[in-house]
Design a protein around this motif. Structure first.
Motif, PDB file in Angstrom:
ATOM      1  N   THR A   1       0.951  -1.315  -0.048  1.00 38.71           N
ATOM      2  CA  THR A   1      -0.083   0.054   0.222  1.00 38.71           C
ATOM      3  C   THR A   1       0.797   1.348   0.075  1.00 38.71           C
ATOM      4  O   THR A   1       1.666   1.321   1.051  1.00 38.71           O
ATOM      5  CB  THR A   1      -1.137  -0.031   1.290  1.00 38.71           C
ATOM      6  OG1 THR A   1      -1.692  -1.316   1.158  1.00 38.71           O
ATOM      7  CG2 THR A   1      -1.701   1.357   1.019  1.00 38.71           C
TER       8      THR A   1
ATOM      9  N   ILE B   1      -2.846   0.804  -4.179  1.00 33.18           N
ATOM     10  CA  ILE B   1      -2.656  -0.499  -3.587  1.00 33.18           C
ATOM     11  C   ILE B   1      -2.234  -1.594  -4.498  1.00 33.18           C
ATOM     12  O   ILE B   1      -3.336  -1.884  -5.331  1.00 33.18           O
ATOM     13  CB  ILE B   1      -3.930  -0.816  -2.575  1.00 33.18           C
ATOM     14  CG1 ILE B   1      -4.205   0.297  -1.514  1.00 33.18           C
ATOM     15  CG2 ILE B   1      -3.862  -2.080  -1.998  1.00 33.18           C
ATOM     16  CD1 ILE B   1      -5.553   0.247  -0.935  1.00 33.18           C
TER      17      ILE B   1
ATOM     18  N   GLY C   1      -6.092  -3.800   2.762  1.00 32.79           N
ATOM     19  CA  GLY C   1      -5.117  -2.599   2.248  1.00 32.79           C
ATOM     20  C   GLY C   1      -5.892  -1.339   2.767  1.00 32.79           C
ATOM     21  O   GLY C   1      -5.372  -0.338   3.169  1.00 32.79           O
TER      22      GLY C   1
END
Length: 138
Positions: A66, A79, A108
């Motif tokens: 991320t 991401i 994420g």
């Protein structure tokens, strides 16, 4: 919608993408945050491995990286998710691929919402949030 799904070096179509986007936006709203642009980029193990080496100095494979660019006002991020790694992990944990992919997708977003996963207590908290997400996915 401010959440987008792309592919970098793989052919992949995320089943149920509109519903996933809607639920991610609800999760962000629940945490009293605003979504700017959040890009999920699906890629191969090798592509993500190279990003991991180049940007994080990690010489390992991973399922997700991320990159956050958020401001005080909104969440902004890219991401990257390895489809290969998610498939392997689904087999390893004996869960359906779609379930594992959704777990990684929400993982994420949870990081962007301030969840950590380094200490045992943090891992417990983020896993609980992932499980809640998976239970509510229908």
């Amino acid at each position: 919608m401010p959440i987008h799904f792309f592919c970098e070096d793989v052919r992949f179509k995320l089943p149920g993408a509109p519903g996933i986007k809607k639920r991610l936006l609800a999760l962000v709203k629940k945490h009293r945050r605003k979504t700017g642009e959040v890009n999920y980029i699906f890629c191969s193990d090798e592509y993500l491995f190279e990003l991991n080496k180049a940007y994080l100095n990690h010489n390992t494979y991973t399922d997700i990286i991320t990159f956050e660019y958020s401001t005080d006002q909104e969440i902004l991020s890219d991401i990257y998710i390895s489809v290969d790694r998610v498939k392997d992990n689904a087999r390893k944990f004996n869960v359906p691929f779609g379930t594992e992919m959704q777990r990684v997708i929400v993982h994420g977003m949870l990081h962007l919402l301030g969840y950590k996963d380094k200490k045992p207590s943090e891992i417990k908290r983020i896993r609980k949030a992932e499980e809640e997400w998976l239970r509510r996915r229908k």
